[in-house]
Design a protein around this motif. Structure first.
Motif, short mmCIF file in Angstrom:
data_model
loop_
_atom_site.label_atom_id
_atom_site.label_comp_id
_atom_site.label_asym_id
_atom_site.label_seq_id
_atom_site.Cartn_x
_atom_site.Cartn_y
_atom_site.Cartn_z
N VAL A 73 73.29 25.28 -60.66
CA VAL A 73 71.88 25.15 -60.59
C VAL A 73 72.14 24.60 -62.07
N ASN A 74 72.44 25.83 -63.46
CA ASN A 74 72.39 25.33 -64.36
C ASN A 74 73.21 24.29 -65.01
N GLY A 76 72.85 21.25 -63.33
CA GLY A 76 71.74 20.30 -63.32
C GLY A 76 72.25 19.44 -61.25
N GLN A 77 72.91 20.57 -60.79
CA GLN A 77 73.11 20.38 -59.39
C GLN A 77 71.34 21.23 -59.07
N ASN A 78 70.80 20.40 -57.75
CA ASN A 78 69.79 20.90 -57.03
C ASN A 78 70.62 21.85 -55.80
N VAL A 79 69.80 22.71 -55.74
CA VAL A 79 70.17 24.71 -55.02
C VAL A 79 70.59 24.11 -53.32
N GLU A 80 69.26 22.86 -52.53
CA GLU A 80 69.14 22.06 -51.23
C GLU A 80 71.01 21.84 -51.42
N PHE A 81 71.46 21.35 -52.24
CA PHE A 81 72.64 20.62 -52.26
C PHE A 81 73.60 21.38 -51.00
N PHE A 82 73.31 22.69 -51.17
CA PHE A 82 74.14 23.66 -51.08
C PHE A 82 73.64 24.53 -49.65
N ARG A 83 72.84 23.94 -48.99
CA ARG A 83 71.68 24.05 -48.03
C ARG A 83 72.55 23.94 -46.76
N ILE A 84 73.04 24.93 -45.70
CA ILE A 84 73.50 24.14 -44.42
C ILE A 84 72.04 24.41 -43.46
N GLY A 85 72.21 24.27 -42.97
CA GLY A 85 71.88 23.72 -41.49
C GLY A 85 70.87 23.51 -41.40
#
Length: 85
Positions: A73-74, A76-85
């Motif tokens: 996230v620091n 620049g990646q969006n946390v939602e990119f890592f969400r599963i399901g």
């Protein structure tokens, strides 16, 4: 609190009563005279994984964000990119 002598007298009295009435420990237990043996504690149910990276590291979304996700996230990646399901 009962003294050792009082406890010994109580035990003898109980044993005498059991003998007089022909009672066994099994009969007393079946009659509910004793607290049931508590069930062993169960391990906590794992929470479902909500976030995972390509290396297989995961996080359930509870508590502090893990280092691997915080670094992404620091960067620049969006946390939602890592969400599963």
């Amino acid at each position: 609190m009962a003294t050792k002598t009082e406890r010994a007298e109580a035990i003898r009295w109980i044993q005498a009563q059991m003998a007089d009435y022909g009672l066994t420990m099994e009969e007393l237990e079946a009659a509910g005279c004793f607290d049931p043996t508590p069930a062993p504690p169960q391990p906590p149910t794992p929470r479902p994984v909500c976030y995972r990276n390509a290396a297989g590291q995961s996080w359930d979304g509870q508590g502090e964000m893990p280092d691997w996700l915080r670094r992404a996230v620091n960067a620049g990646q969006n946390v939602e990119f890592f969400r599963i399901g």
